[in-house]
Design a protein around this motif. Structure first.
Motif, PDB file in Angstrom:
ATOM      1  N   GLN A 144      43.032  30.143  -4.076  1.00  0.00           N
ATOM      2  CA  GLN A 144      43.992  30.091  -2.982  1.00  0.00           C
ATOM      3  C   GLN A 144      43.252  30.131  -1.649  1.00  0.00           C
ATOM      4  OE1 GLN A 144      47.277  29.692  -3.261  1.00  0.00           O
ATOM      5  NE2 GLN A 144      47.200  29.699  -5.503  1.00  0.00           N
ATOM      6  N   PRO A 145      43.683  29.349  -0.643  1.00  0.00           N
ATOM      7  CA  PRO A 145      44.696  28.296  -0.698  1.00  0.00           C
ATOM      8  C   PRO A 145      44.171  27.058  -1.429  1.00  0.00           C
ATOM      9  CG  PRO A 145      43.698  28.317   1.457  1.00  0.00           C
ATOM     10  CD  PRO A 145      43.115  29.494   0.700  1.00  0.00           C
ATOM     11  N   GLU A 146      45.019  26.075  -1.588  1.00  0.00           N
ATOM     12  CA  GLU A 146      44.683  24.907  -2.389  1.00  0.00           C
ATOM     13  C   GLU A 146      43.464  24.165  -1.852  1.00  0.00           C
ATOM     14  OE1 GLU A 146      46.860  20.818  -4.053  1.00  0.00           O
ATOM     15  OE2 GLU A 146      48.018  22.377  -3.040  1.00  0.00           O
ATOM     16  N   TRP A 147      43.349  24.079  -0.501  1.00  0.00           N
ATOM     17  CA  TRP A 147      42.234  23.315   0.061  1.00  0.00           C
ATOM     18  C   TRP A 147      40.870  23.956  -0.219  1.00  0.00           C
ATOM     19  CZ3 TRP A 147      39.455  26.384   3.215  1.00  0.00           C
ATOM     20  CH2 TRP A 147      40.107  27.360   3.975  1.00  0.00           C
ATOM     21  N   ALA A 148      40.851  25.255  -0.522  1.00  0.00           N
ATOM     22  CA  ALA A 148      39.581  25.946  -0.754  1.00  0.00           C
ATOM     23  C   ALA A 148      39.056  25.766  -2.168  1.00  0.00           C
ATOM     24  CB  ALA A 148      39.728  27.433  -0.453  1.00  0.00           C
ATOM     25  N   ALA A 149      39.910  25.297  -3.098  1.00  0.00           N
ATOM     26  CA  ALA A 149      39.539  25.263  -4.512  1.00  0.00           C
ATOM     27  C   ALA A 149      38.307  24.405  -4.781  1.00  0.00           C
ATOM     28  CB  ALA A 149      40.720  24.770  -5.355  1.00  0.00           C
ATOM     29  N   ALA A 150      38.097  23.351  -4.013  1.00  0.00           N
ATOM     30  CA  ALA A 150      36.957  22.471  -4.239  1.00  0.00           C
ATOM     31  C   ALA A 150      35.652  23.044  -3.692  1.00  0.00           C
ATOM     32  CB  ALA A 150      37.211  21.101  -3.602  1.00  0.00           C
ATOM     33  N   ARG A 151      35.720  24.139  -2.937  1.00  0.00           N
ATOM     34  CA  ARG A 151      34.528  24.678  -2.269  1.00  0.00           C
ATOM     35  C   ARG A 151      33.985  25.906  -3.004  1.00  0.00           C
ATOM     36  NH1 ARG A 151      34.349  22.642   3.484  1.00  0.00           N
ATOM     37  NH2 ARG A 151      36.106  21.198   3.642  1.00  0.00           N
ATOM     38  N   GLU A 152      33.693  25.740  -4.274  1.00  0.00           N
ATOM     39  CA  GLU A 152      33.103  26.826  -5.054  1.00  0.00           C
ATOM     40  C   GLU A 152      31.750  27.212  -4.480  1.00  0.00           C
ATOM     41  OE1 GLU A 152      33.395  27.323  -9.611  1.00  0.00           O
ATOM     42  OE2 GLU A 152      31.466  26.324  -9.258  1.00  0.00           O
ATOM     43  N   VAL A 153      31.492  28.514  -4.408  1.00  0.00           N
ATOM     44  CA  VAL A 153      30.242  29.041  -3.853  1.00  0.00           C
ATOM     45  C   VAL A 153      29.371  29.558  -4.991  1.00  0.00           C
ATOM     46  CG1 VAL A 153      29.216  30.793  -2.344  1.00  0.00           C
ATOM     47  CG2 VAL A 153      31.369  29.676  -1.692  1.00  0.00           C
ATOM     48  N   ARG A 154      28.131  29.078  -5.059  1.00  0.00           N
ATOM     49  CA  ARG A 154      27.175  29.559  -6.061  1.00  0.00           C
ATOM     50  C   ARG A 154      25.917  30.054  -5.352  1.00  0.00           C
ATOM     51  NH1 ARG A 154      29.167  24.994  -7.659  1.00  0.00           N
ATOM     52  NH2 ARG A 154      27.329  23.815  -6.973  1.00  0.00           N
ATOM     53  N   VAL A 155      25.579  31.315  -5.604  1.00  0.00           N
ATOM     54  CA  VAL A 155      24.397  31.922  -4.991  1.00  0.00           C
ATOM     55  C   VAL A 155      23.424  32.288  -6.109  1.00  0.00           C
ATOM     56  CG1 VAL A 155      23.537  33.697  -3.442  1.00  0.00           C
ATOM     57  CG2 VAL A 155      25.886  32.862  -3.179  1.00  0.00           C
ATOM     58  N   THR A 156      22.269  31.640  -6.123  1.00  0.00           N
ATOM     59  CA  THR A 156      21.247  31.889  -7.145  1.00  0.00           C
ATOM     60  C   THR A 156      20.176  32.799  -6.551  1.00  0.00           C
ATOM     61  OG1 THR A 156      21.641  29.723  -8.148  1.00  0.00           O
ATOM     62  CG2 THR A 156      19.577  30.835  -8.710  1.00  0.00           C
ATOM     63  N   CYS A 157      20.100  34.026  -7.080  1.00  0.00           N
ATOM     64  CA  CYS A 157      19.164  35.037  -6.575  1.00  0.00           C
ATOM     65  C   CYS A 157      17.988  35.165  -7.544  1.00  0.00           C
ATOM     66  CB  CYS A 157      19.854  36.389  -6.449  1.00  0.00           C
ATOM     67  SG  CYS A 157      21.351  36.376  -5.439  1.00  0.00           S
ATOM     68  N   SER A 158      16.790  35.255  -6.997  1.00  0.00           N
ATOM     69  CA  SER A 158      15.600  35.427  -7.835  1.00  0.00           C
ATOM     70  C   SER A 158      14.580  36.289  -7.102  1.00  0.00           C
ATOM     71  CB  SER A 158      14.992  34.063  -8.188  1.00  0.00           C
ATOM     72  OG  SER A 158      14.599  33.363  -7.026  1.00  0.00           O
ATOM     73  N   ARG A 159      13.635  36.826  -7.877  1.00  0.00           N
ATOM     74  CA  ARG A 159      12.572  37.650  -7.295  1.00  0.00           C
ATOM     75  C   ARG A 159      11.267  37.358  -8.012  1.00  0.00           C
ATOM     76  NH1 ARG A 159      12.697  44.246  -6.332  1.00  0.00           N
ATOM     77  NH2 ARG A 159      10.496  44.486  -5.747  1.00  0.00           N
ATOM     78  N   ASP A 160      10.227  37.125  -7.226  1.00  0.00           N
ATOM     79  CA  ASP A 160       8.883  36.895  -7.742  1.00  0.00           C
ATOM     80  C   ASP A 160       7.936  37.816  -6.988  1.00  0.00           C
ATOM     81  OD1 ASP A 160       6.505  35.988  -8.770  1.00  0.00           O
ATOM     82  OD2 ASP A 160       6.613  33.977  -7.888  1.00  0.00           O
ATOM     83  N   GLY A 161       7.605  38.957  -7.598  1.00  0.00           N
ATOM     84  CA  GLY A 161       6.813  39.959  -6.894  1.00  0.00           C
ATOM     85  C   GLY A 161       7.603  40.514  -5.731  1.00  0.00           C
ATOM     86  N   ASP A 162       7.055  40.385  -4.501  1.00  0.00           N
ATOM     87  CA  ASP A 162       7.785  40.878  -3.335  1.00  0.00           C
ATOM     88  C   ASP A 162       8.581  39.786  -2.638  1.00  0.00           C
ATOM     89  OD1 ASP A 162       5.760  39.386  -2.218  1.00  0.00           O
ATOM     90  OD2 ASP A 162       5.068  40.925  -0.820  1.00  0.00           O
ATOM     91  N   LEU A 163       8.631  38.581  -3.209  1.00  0.00           N
ATOM     92  CA  LEU A 163       9.399  37.478  -2.628  1.00  0.00           C
ATOM     93  C   LEU A 163      10.788  37.450  -3.253  1.00  0.00           C
ATOM     94  CD1 LEU A 163       9.562  34.965  -0.794  1.00  0.00           C
ATOM     95  CD2 LEU A 163       8.730  33.632  -2.758  1.00  0.00           C
ATOM     96  N   VAL A 164      11.822  37.632  -2.436  1.00  0.00           N
ATOM     97  CA  VAL A 164      13.207  37.567  -2.909  1.00  0.00           C
ATOM     98  C   VAL A 164      13.877  36.360  -2.253  1.00  0.00           C
ATOM     99  CG1 VAL A 164      13.479  39.996  -3.461  1.00  0.00           C
ATOM    100  CG2 VAL A 164      13.914  39.215  -1.146  1.00  0.00           C
TER     101      VAL A 164
END
Length: 364
Positions: free
Chosen positions: A335-355
């Motif tokens: 909701q609302p209908e116009w927002a449905a196409a705007r899926e948010v994907r956040v890919t988090c990773s860590r390599d040593g001290d680099l986040v």
């Protein structure tokens, strides 16, 4: 410095249950979302036809304490990509790390109140050096009955989940026009009824804007809490500057309040878990105010909401999936209908001290 698990054990943190509110973030990055929020005094916009590249120009305007305008002027291409043109250091900084194109420009603005209407003239050079002019005269005074939530349509579908609310708006009158590289482009008619003619242009007084942006956060983790107690902090370095999140206090039920101290206005509410933070709310204030602003909340298990000034505008499902050393956060608006196409994907990773946190927007 102890490990995150050592820290959690020393704090007596419990393992998170999938039935509890909140989302569990991986260790080291307490706030992975590219959030933006601003209160504006004016928003002006016009669609136009006949140009080979562009179809709309608009500007979001806030007056500083000295009366000069801080402006984000936006050109929209036919493919719905948008280019920001800004005249302000803070707005320029907001462009860092986001997928959306931003360039610094001098922008001229003249606004006047005429009997029963408004007039504004905006002038700037585009990212490609083309002189752009938006000259808008309204067909009446801004009216709260034309206010409300704005539907962004298909603009920037893969770079932004925007939230916009108009306080009072008026439509553009027949004198309104757009000029690009010295050529006049007509604004299409929106309403024609006898002598009344209004064009596809808008003049809004009182405008609030919030967004989740696509882009990338990449930081070096310099310090993290040895225990989840008031005064402990995360210190991250990005582009030569420190980003600091400090635990301000802990409530009797264990809820932590965490504030970003290098830049005022951002706060987090979370619980310590066995392998990270279970975040229930991220708040983003602006203009030195102590309340209102943008809130990303996870008040129910598997659910999220985005609110501005206490009003929920976007809501849907939230999920976190861990795989191959990464955590993928997915916010799926319903909701609302116009927002449905705007899926948010956040890919988090860590390599040593680099986040790192990489945000993409859109389905498919």
């Amino acid at each position: 410095m102890g490990t995150q698990n050592d820290c959690m054990q020393s704090c007596g943190a419990k393992e998170w249950s999938a039935g509890e509110a909140g989302i569990v973030l991986p260790p080291g990055l307490p706030q992975p979302f590219l959030l933006r929020f601003r209160r504006e005094d004016l928003h002006i916009m016009a669609f136009f036809s006949g140009h080979p590249d562009y179809e709309a120009v608009e500007a979001m305007i806030r007056y500083r304490g000295d009366g000069t305008p801080s402006i984000r002027a936006i050109l929209t291409r036919h493919d719905q990509r948008q280019i920001d043109h800004v005249n302000d250091d803070d707005l320029s900084a907001e462009g860092h790390g986001v997928t959306r194109q931003t360039c610094r420009r001098d922008i001229a603005l003249a606004v006047e109140t005429l009997p029963g209407r408004r007039h504004a003239r905006l002038e700037f050079d585009s990212h490609a050096g083309e002189p752009v002019v938006l000259d808008i005269t309204t067909v009446g005074e801004p009216d709260a009955r034309r206010g409300g939530i704005s539907d962004p349509g298909n603009h920037s579908p893969n770079t932004s989940l925007p939230l916009m609310r108009r306080r009072a708006s008026a439509l553009a009158g027949p004198q309104t026009a757009v000029f690009l590289a010295g050529r006049r482009f007509e604004v299409p008619v929106k309403i024609s009824s006898g002598p009344f003619v209004a064009l596809e242009g808008y003049f809004t007084e009182g405008h609030i804007f919030g967004a989740v942006r696509a882009g990338k956060i990449s930081c070096r983790l310099k310090t993290e809490p040895s225990r989840m107690a008031a005064g402990e902090q995360w210190t991250l370095e990005s582009n030569g500057r420190d980003i600091i999140y400090r635990i301000e206090n802990s409530s009797p039920d264990g809820k932590l309040r965490i504030a970003r101290t290098d830049t005022p206005g951002e706060s987090i509410e979370a619980f310590a878990t066995g392998d990270g933070l279970r975040v229930t709310r991220i708040g983003y204030l602006a203009d030195g105010r102590l309340q209102g602003g943008l809130d990303l909340a996870f008040d129910e298990a598997g659910h999220f909401s985005l609110a501005m000034e206490g009003e929920t505008i976007v809501s849907g499902s939230a999920a976190v999936k861990r795989q191959a050393g990464t955590a993928v956060i997915t916010l799926s608006p319903t909701q609302p209908e116009w927002a449905a196409a705007r899926e948010v994907r956040v890919t988090c990773s860590r390599d040593g001290d680099l986040v790192t946190a990489v945000t993409t927007i859109g389905r498919g």
